[in-house]
Design a protein around this motif. Structure first.
Motif, short mmCIF file in Angstrom:
data_model
loop_
_atom_site.label_atom_id
_atom_site.label_comp_id
_atom_site.label_asym_id
_atom_site.label_seq_id
_atom_site.Cartn_x
_atom_site.Cartn_y
_atom_site.Cartn_z
N SER A 5 0.86 -1.18 0.00
CA SER A 5 0.00 0.00 0.00
C SER A 5 0.90 1.23 0.00
O SER A 5 2.09 1.14 -0.26
CB SER A 5 -0.91 -0.03 1.22
N SER A 6 0.34 2.38 0.31
CA SER A 6 1.16 3.61 0.30
C SER A 6 0.59 4.66 1.23
O SER A 6 0.32 5.78 0.82
CB SER A 6 1.26 4.17 -1.13
N PHE A 7 0.41 4.27 2.52
CA PHE A 7 -0.09 5.29 3.45
C PHE A 7 0.95 5.70 4.49
O PHE A 7 0.72 6.60 5.28
CB PHE A 7 -1.40 4.86 4.11
N GLY A 8 2.10 5.07 4.52
CA GLY A 8 3.21 5.52 5.32
C GLY A 8 2.97 5.57 6.82
O GLY A 8 2.00 5.04 7.34
N GLY A 9 3.90 6.24 7.51
CA GLY A 9 3.87 6.29 8.97
C GLY A 9 2.63 6.94 9.54
O GLY A 9 2.07 6.47 10.53
N LYS A 10 2.18 8.03 8.93
CA LYS A 10 0.98 8.71 9.41
C LYS A 10 -0.22 7.78 9.37
O LYS A 10 -1.03 7.74 10.31
CB LYS A 10 0.71 9.95 8.57
N GLY A 11 -0.31 7.01 8.29
CA GLY A 11 -1.42 6.06 8.16
C GLY A 11 -1.36 4.96 9.20
O GLY A 11 -2.40 4.53 9.71
N VAL A 12 -0.15 4.49 9.52
CA VAL A 12 -0.02 3.45 10.53
C VAL A 12 -0.51 3.96 11.88
O VAL A 12 -1.21 3.24 12.61
CB VAL A 12 1.45 2.97 10.64
#
Length: 284
Positions: free
Chosen positions: A94-101
């Motif tokens: 996917s591609s939501f990075g640290g903020k998404g985690v």
């Protein structure tokens, strides 16, 4: 009737996994998804989440970016039944990075989630991006039922130590941690071994496909010799262990004494001839 397992694949198909389960428990989903059509994809994901699945897998989809993750989580949080029914979530490529985690962990804080897999995210969890501390804080307060955490190929490097340290006193019960392909080196291995000696919950650690070499092998050998760790499975395969590092691990296992609970150490794919060391060493 509710969907138990839903997988969303890059092949544009949504399907249910019927293996070993009574098919009457599933709602068949056979419609094709056009991943280029944002509106159709949004509608399909909302429909799936409202069906309160136990397992969700988003595999190799450009759809799962930071913006669309917000939509997924908003549907989840608006549906208490959906959140409480989830036991496993996988986001692969996917591609939501640290903020998404961080957003994901906060949204699932009161869930019954047991397995969380975030693998090969395009943005990764690069330590410099500033999200590792919030992620560690979320893990420390914990998704209380979380037992398996997979953060493979997330470019964590030294950030893996931050994650492991957060699990030392976490209220969640993570017993299995997978950190494949995170560019972990000897310095990371040394720090991780120190943390493992303080972690009384973790029983399985996978640090395969990294850059752990001789000094890391020595550190794991000393950890095994101390019998302080609660690990029963350790995967060091496909690193850069030479004969000295490998020998240190094996001698630590051999001389660890009755308090050591280690059962399996995986060492295949390192810089040691196969005839000199078994790829998997089982403690008798």
């Amino acid at each position: 009737m509710c969907i138990k397992v839903v997988r969303v694949l890059a092949s544009d198909c949504v399907f249910c996994d019927f293996s070993g389960v009574d098919k009457s428990c599933y709602l068949s989903v056979s419609a094709l998804i056009c991943v280029d059509n944002q509106r159709k994809m949004d509608a399909r994901v909302r429909k799936m989440l409202r069906s309160s699945p136990k397992c969700l897998e988003f595999n190799e989809l450009d759809y799962v970016n930071a913006s669309n993750l917000q939509k997924i989580l908003s549907v989840c949080t608006a549906n208490t039944t959906a959140v409480m029914s989830l036991r496993s979530i996988t986001f692969d490529r996917s591609s939501f990075g640290g903020k998404g985690v961080v957003q994901l962990l906060k949204a699932l804080e009161n869930s019954q989630l047991e397995t969380l897999v975030i693998r090969k995210d395009a943005d990764g969890l690069v330590p410099a991006d500033g999200y590792l501390e919030p992620i560690a804080a979320c893990l420390a307060t914990g998704v209380c039922n979380l037992t398996q955490l997979d953060l493979s190929y997330m470019r964590l490097r030294a950030g893996a130590v931050t994650v492991l340290q957060a699990l030392e006193t976490s209220t969640c019960g993570v017993s299995s941690l997978t950190l494949q392909g995170n560019h972990l080196d000897d310095a990371c291995a040394v720090a991780m071994c120190e943390s493992l000696c303080r972690n009384q919950r973790l029983t399985s650690l996978d640090v395969s496909i990294n850059a752990i070499a001789r000094k890391g092998g020595v550190a794991f050998g000393k950890m095994l010799l101390s019998s302080a760790s609660f690990l029963t499975v350790l995967d060091l395969s496909f690193n850069y262990l030479d004969i000295s590092g490998t020998r240190a691990v094996l001698e630590g296992l051999r001389d660890s004494g009755p308090r050591c609970v280690m059962q399996h150490v995986h060492l295949g794919g390192n810089q040691v001839p196969f005839d000199q060391v078994s790829s998997t060493c089982c403690r008798s």
